[in-house]
Design an enzyme around this catalytic site. Sequence first.
Site, PDB file in Angstrom:
ATOM      1  CB  ALA A  13      -0.946  -0.013   1.204  1.00 39.79           C
ATOM      2  CB  ALA A  14       2.918   2.860   2.643  1.00 37.38           C
ATOM      3  NE  ARG A  24       0.935  11.450 -10.045  1.00 39.77           N
ATOM      4  CZ  ARG A  24       0.692  10.617  -9.051  1.00 39.77           C
ATOM      5  NH1 ARG A  24       0.886  11.023  -7.800  1.00 39.77           N
ATOM      6  NH2 ARG A  24       0.262   9.405  -9.267  1.00 39.77           N
ATOM      7  CB  SER A  41      -0.468  -2.146  -5.879  1.00 41.17           C
ATOM      8  OG  SER A  41      -1.342  -1.111  -5.509  1.00 41.17           O
ATOM      9  CB  ALA A  43      -7.389  -4.829  -3.026  1.00 41.25           C
ATOM     10  CB  CYS A  45      -9.375  -3.870   2.635  1.00 45.10           C
ATOM     11  SG  CYS A  45      -8.384  -2.733   3.644  1.00 45.10           S
ATOM     12  CG  ASP A 293       0.137  -1.528   8.226  1.00 42.51           C
ATOM     13  OD1 ASP A 293      -0.399  -0.411   8.157  1.00 42.51           O
ATOM     14  OD2 ASP A 293      -0.398  -2.566   7.800  1.00 42.51           O
ATOM     15  CG  ASN A 315      -3.124   4.147   0.172  1.00 42.75           C
ATOM     16  OD1 ASN A 315      -2.204   3.560  -0.385  1.00 42.75           O
ATOM     17  ND2 ASN A 315      -4.337   3.638   0.250  1.00 42.75           N
TER      18      ASN A 315
END
Length: 548
Positions: A13-14, A24, A41, A43, A45, A293, A315
């Site tokens: 995630a992070a 970017r 990446s 998901a 959850c 985390d 995130n």
Amino acid sequence: MADLRIVVIGGTAAGPKAAARAKRLNGQAQVTLLQKAPELSMASCGYPYYVSGEVTERAKLLSTGAGVIRDPAFFAGAKGVTAMVNTEATAIDRDARTVSWKNVVTGETGHVPYDKLILTTGAKPKVPPIPGRELTGVTTLASLADADTLRGMAEAGKGKKAVIIGGGLIGMESCEALVTAGLEVTVVEALPQILGFLDPELALLVENHATSKGATILTGVGLTEILGTNGAVSGVRLADGRELPCDVCVMAIGFAPETTLAKAAGLTIGATGGILTDEHMRTSDPDIYAAGDCVEVKNRLTGGKMLAPYGDLANLEGRVAGENAATGDVATFPGTIGTGICKVFDFAAGSTGLTETRAQKAGRKVVAAVVRRTGTAGIHGIEVPDFQDRGRRRYRPHRRLPVRRRGQRQPAGGRNGHGRHGRADRGTTWPWPICPMPRPSPWPSTTPSPWPTFCRTRCAACMRACPPSKSRPPWTQARNPICSTSAVPRNMNGCASAWAKRSFRSASCASAWASCRPTRPRPSWPIAWSPCAATRPPACSWPMATPT
């Protein structure tokens, strides 16, 4: 900045968020992401819903909204980030500014240099050192590989038994997933309640709801051993000596920050066990950032540090770390107030800020109340059905139950001036519902019985120990100081008034049974005053009866 080399360790995630943000904002930077797992990446959850079969395709956990798999080719083409999967970071050399890595599939090793390093190593599941933890059928739910394993067990084990150790977020979501998949599920929680981020009255609502869906919840009891036969799990032994047979055992005790690399590199670890960072997500090394985390963050309410292993925070922290690594320390992460939410069957259980228990531990002066809203999810984020007072008073959305400080006695005048416990409510319909939730068995052999507590202040806690097959014990056994010691059940104008005004009209009891909407007046005492009555009408539709 054209030659800036940024290395990110961790790709759930992070990490991806930090890598994408850095590239970017600094298109000339060389951004490399190292990920031990074969996926990027993920998901996470959605793992419980993949286990239950609600998420039918594994690829949906790895895809963008447009259905594109987030693999190394995607990160290279869409993000400009070099992603190395199956690659474990093994060491950090802060003097040489290099990260050593090893491919977990081929065994290949190498080094990658960095100017700025971002650690997003996440958290690892807690597995206590108890006998039997290595048996086949014992698993966690911390990775996509775990989800694959558990889904295979669920598909092959319809009608079989599963035991989940831990009643927190992951434990309760795993409970729903396995019940949905067709398994017989028991949740074992060592603490007195499930979902520790809720106050007890609200956690009990979720517990009763899960029980009504077919799960068995055991609280206040720990695990001592996992039993096995021929190398496979066959059951668990609890601290009270009970043995529960099972074919699947899920360890969901919690997570601890993964700080192995950070410790080996000499970075400062905070008192909570997470990597210590400042508001810029910078560690004790100014060229190394950390997010997700694995870090501890500021609690904006107490000012202290806390662990907050939530995906949305990961995130946000990743964005801050990536921006600062690419452009300098310009972005800040102010901390969190500890907002979290989970879905348990038909309930959404959420919390923000401090619970009553945590506030007391923090030395705060606590005022507690339960707020009911008609037709809305108005109790601490827990959705309950529509409810209205069918007696002399109705609580509308803009009205609140009276607030009472913990330990404060009711004023002598009572509520609305009708005596110490309020007026007798002679001949009125019964305002608070008594919902026939399933109860554990057998009846506890404690002395005195749990009824004094029920008849005084905390009826909800006693309800949990009441099986549906038993009738209420006689009043002499109850040793009730309010309702006297007579073996004859009290009438509506005597004990009923005291019981109602002191217990059922209390916020804790009312909220615990708010999921049951009475459509008729309560039946007479011998039939259903006791929540342990042997026979109950279905769906709380009480038969017509005149209280005596």
